[in-house]
Design a protein around this motif. Structure first.
Motif, short mmCIF file in Angstrom:
data_model
loop_
_atom_site.label_atom_id
_atom_site.label_comp_id
_atom_site.label_asym_id
_atom_site.label_seq_id
_atom_site.Cartn_x
_atom_site.Cartn_y
_atom_site.Cartn_z
N PRO A 51 -7.39 -7.14 -0.25
CA PRO A 51 -6.83 -6.86 -1.58
C PRO A 51 -5.33 -6.48 -1.46
N SER A 52 -4.58 -6.38 -2.52
CA SER A 52 -3.07 -5.84 -2.47
C SER A 52 -3.19 -4.56 -2.23
N GLY A 53 -2.35 -4.09 -1.25
CA GLY A 53 -2.11 -2.72 -0.69
C GLY A 53 -3.02 -2.42 0.38
N CYS A 54 -3.85 -3.17 0.76
CA CYS A 54 -4.89 -2.85 1.82
C CYS A 54 -4.26 -2.79 3.31
N GLY A 55 -3.14 -2.81 3.36
CA GLY A 55 -2.09 -2.80 4.81
C GLY A 55 -2.08 -3.64 5.63
N LYS A 56 -1.90 -5.21 4.97
CA LYS A 56 -1.96 -6.38 5.69
C LYS A 56 -0.38 -6.50 6.27
N SER A 57 0.72 -6.13 5.36
CA SER A 57 1.98 -6.01 5.94
C SER A 57 2.31 -5.25 7.11
N THR A 58 1.57 -3.90 6.68
CA THR A 58 1.75 -2.88 7.50
C THR A 58 1.30 -2.96 8.86
N LEU A 59 0.23 -3.88 8.93
CA LEU A 59 -0.33 -4.22 10.46
C LEU A 59 0.58 -5.29 11.31
N ARG A 96 -0.66 6.10 9.34
CA ARG A 96 -0.31 6.85 8.21
C ARG A 96 1.25 6.94 8.04
N PHE A 97 1.80 6.87 6.85
CA PHE A 97 2.99 7.04 6.52
C PHE A 97 3.52 8.80 6.53
N SER A 98 4.19 9.35 7.40
CA SER A 98 4.62 10.73 7.33
C SER A 98 3.12 11.55 6.67
N THR A 112 -2.00 -14.03 3.94
CA THR A 112 -2.08 -14.74 2.75
C THR A 112 -3.00 -14.10 1.74
N HIS A 113 -2.64 -14.51 0.50
CA HIS A 113 -3.74 -14.21 -0.70
C HIS A 113 -4.43 -15.32 -1.12
N SER A 114 -4.06 -16.48 -0.32
CA SER A 114 -4.86 -17.73 -0.63
C SER A 114 -5.95 -18.19 0.28
N1 LIG Z 1 7.33 2.66 4.34
C1 LIG Z 1 6.23 3.23 3.71
N2 LIG Z 1 6.28 4.57 3.30
C2 LIG Z 1 5.04 4.82 2.64
N3 LIG Z 1 3.93 4.10 2.32
C3 LIG Z 1 3.95 2.79 2.69
C4 LIG Z 1 4.96 2.01 3.31
N4 LIG Z 1 4.73 0.84 3.52
C5 LIG Z 1 3.74 0.69 2.85
N5 LIG Z 1 3.06 1.78 2.35
C6 LIG Z 1 1.92 1.83 1.85
O1 LIG Z 1 0.82 1.35 2.64
C7 LIG Z 1 -0.17 0.73 1.95
C8 LIG Z 1 -0.19 -0.77 2.37
O2 LIG Z 1 0.81 -1.34 1.90
P1 LIG Z 1 1.07 -3.13 2.73
O3 LIG Z 1 2.41 -3.30 2.23
O4 LIG Z 1 0.91 -2.85 4.09
O5 LIG Z 1 -0.02 -3.63 1.77
P2 LIG Z 1 -0.44 -5.12 1.61
O6 LIG Z 1 -1.61 -5.23 2.09
O7 LIG Z 1 0.56 -5.95 2.45
O8 LIG Z 1 -0.14 -5.62 0.31
P3 LIG Z 1 0.22 -6.95 -0.57
O9 LIG Z 1 -0.76 -7.90 -0.47
O10 LIG Z 1 0.60 -6.52 -1.95
O11 LIG Z 1 1.76 -7.23 0.17
C9 LIG Z 1 0.44 0.71 0.29
O12 LIG Z 1 -0.60 1.90 -0.24
C10 LIG Z 1 1.60 1.08 0.68
O13 LIG Z 1 2.09 1.90 -0.81
#
Ligand SMILES: Nc1ncnc2c1ncn2[C@@H]1O[C@H](COP(=O)(O)OP(=O)(O)OP(=O)(O)O)[C@@H](O)[C@H]1O
Ligand SMILES: [Mg+2]
Lengths: 256, 263
Positions: free
Chosen positions: A41-49, A15-17, A192-194
């Motif tokens: 789905p977009s926003g599910c946290g892939k990039s975060t992972l 979690r972010f803060s 990827t989204h594809s």
């Molecule tokens: N630095 C950050 N601070 C606060 N919240 C963040 C931060 N980075 C990502 N988030 C939140 O974490 C969640 C996941 O974001 P993330 O970018 O990992 O999604 P994603 O699966 O990569 O989406 P996409 O497919 O659109 O790239 C989102 O709700 C986003 O708002």
């Protein structure tokens, strides 16, 4: 007996803060040399992972081992490829590829050799002296990939690397990526989204569900290797693309 | 983009038209008012007749302008580095940079004369004050606008702070720095002239263009005043041309502002 996993996630949460939970107790492992795709789905946290695995962001809970170490200690084994090429525009493609090696203190002669090798791998051997703005979008992405490969990483993290490219270019680059993989034995985490791209490239696909992000299912892709244009015409491939698409749609529906 | 010949031809034509219009306006004025607008020829004549004092004044003003400009570049770059380190520092200092920018030089000049004495030093400090703000603002903006992904790559590559600064942040800031430099280059000669006008001194090597302006206006030498204006203008062009040249050298190979256009 299976070798120990090269990347292992146990109940990884993030979690972010004070924000909501972004990733909720993810557990899975990657074997050395495995190609894993992450879809969801977009926003599910892939990039975060990916950023957690890269050590760019701390975990909030659970444990994450990369090559038997913490992500931070494993930095030398990791290479990251972003959705944008993210090159330094003021130096040539060749110097971009060499930069990380230079920072690691690798001598110039060795840098030159590696640079030639990886630019040849991405079929840009003749464009080493071009500045990024002189290259097409696909070529810039290739340079970005070559820069990652030059580090000879154990783990390659790719965040929608070909998302901004047209379908033809993307398919070409997918085939090149697999051809390179036959020569460099890295483990790949590919966002990827594809679905078609994920099926074509992967050994396994990890489907993530959103709010908060968690592992929905892991789909093994047992298409024969090597994968070629022929693979895309096969019945098995189309069956898998249909199955995974349906899975992804159900995940998205459940979230809506 | 227009092709090269028109690029030079068009300004030449507008210039010629302008001079013809100027001359016509002089003839159109009644005899007793013509002293208000000397002919282009008379201005040229004044330029020739006053060549010696004007050259000396130009050299003095250039010296003051270069000193102040150089000082502004050095100090603003260092300050920008400091400001780029933390948002807290920026928030604490920005209002006072604004105050510095808002304070009219005319008011500060007499104080400066008290502090550092009239002449070159005052001229340089006034030029510094005028050039400083656009430089520090632009360079700071450049240093804090580095692509986040690149910063993270450098972190993954275990780059030291110094490597990150000199291989990433500084080159990324160059286009911003040159934007500030172009603005400051137009201001430097004007700053030096105003400085010379308000805090100059004829002692020693004689005054600069500001001092010359005072002399000519007190003696009602109007063509010479026009000539002084032309010389100041030319000096400004030289400053800007040098900066444009440096900017081209540093950026043309990679920056989008120098993208070659197909014609
Ligand atoms: N630095 C950050 N601070 C606060 N919240 C963040 C931060 N980075 C990502 N988030 C939140 O974490 C969640 C996941 O974001 P993330 O970018 O990992 O999604 P994603 O699966 O990569 O989406 P996409 O497919 O659109 O790239 C989102 O709700 C986003 O708002
Ligand atoms: Mg993402």
């Amino acid at each position: 007996m299976a070798p120990p996993p090269i990347v292992e996630l146990r109940d990884v949460s993030k979690r972010f803060s004070a924000g909501p939970l972004v990733l909720d107790r993810l557990s899975f492992a990657a074997q050395p040399g495995e190609f894993l795709s992450l879809i969801g789905p977009s926003g599910c946290g892939k990039s975060t992972l990916l950023r957690l695995i890269a050590g760019l962001s701390p975990l909030s809970g659970g444990s994450l081992r990369v090559a038997g170490r913490t992500p931070d200690d494993a930095a030398a084994d990791l290479a990251f490829v972003f959705q944008e090429p993210t090159l330094l525009p003021w130096i040539t493609a060749g110097r971009n590829v060499e930069l990380a090696l230079q920072l690691r203190g690798i001598p110039a002669a060795e840098r030159r050799a590696t640079r030639r090798q990886v630019l040849d791998l991405v079929r840009l051997g003749d464009r080493a002296d071009a500045y990024p703005r002189q290259l097409s979008g696909g070529q810039k992405m290739r340079v970005s990939l070559a820069r990652a490969l030059a580090l000879i990483p154990k783990i390659l993290l790719l965040d929608e690397p070909f998302g901004a490219l047209d379908e033809m270019t993307r398919e070409h680059l997918n085939e090149e990526l697999l051809a390179i993989r036959a020569q460099q034995a890295w483990t790949a985490f590919f966002v990827t989204h594809s679905v078609a791209e994920a099926v074509f490239l992967s050994d396994r696909i990890v489907v993530l569900a959103p709010h908060p992000g968690r592992v929905h299912s892991v789909v093994p892709i047992d298409l024969p290797q090597p994968r070629t244009e022929e693979t895309r015409l096969s019945r098995a491939y189309h069956g898998l693309v249909t199955d995974v698409s349906r899975l992804l749609r159900s995940v998205e529906h459940a979230a809506a | 983009m227009p092709s090269k010949p028109t690029h030079f031809l068009l300004p030449a034509v507008t210039g010629a038209l302008f001079i013809a219009l100027w001359h016509g306006l002089h003839l159109w004025l009644s005899e007793d008012l013509r002293f208000l607008l000397p002919t282009p020829g008379a201005v040229l004549g004044a330029l020739r007749d006053n060549a010696a004092p004007l050259v000396r004044a130009t050299l003095n003003t250039t010296e003051g302008a270069l000193l102040g400009f150089g000082l502004a570049i050095a100090v603003s770059s260092l300050l920008a580095l400091g400001l780029s380190l933390s948002a807290l520092v920026r928030v604490s200092l920005y209002p006072y940079l604004m105050v510095l920018q808002m304070t009219p030089v005319i008011v500060v000049a007499p104080i400066l004369v008290l502090w550092v004495g009239p002449g070159l030093k005052s001229v340089a400090v006034i030029t510094f004050l005028i050039c400083f703000f656009p430089l520090v603002v632009n360079t700071t903006q450049g240093l804090i606008s580095t692509d986040r992904n690149l910063v993270e790559l450098f972190a993954m590559w275990r780059a030291s702070r110094l490597q990150q600064l000199f291989l990433l942040r500084v080159p990324a800031a160059l286009p911003y720095f040159f934007t500030g430099l172009r603005i400051a280059a137009t201001l430097a000669p004007i700053g030096a002239l105003v400085g010379d006008y308000t805090a100059g001194s004829s002692a020693g090597d004689g005054g600069g263009l500001g001092f010359q302006t005072i002399i000519y206006s007190s003696q009602a030498q109007y063509p010479a005043l026009f000539a002084t204006a032309a010389v100041t203008c030319a000096l400004g062009f030289v400053f800007v041309a040098v900066v444009l040249g440096l900017s081209w050298l540093a950026l043309h190979r990679w920056h989008d502002s120098y993208e070659r256009h197909d014609t």
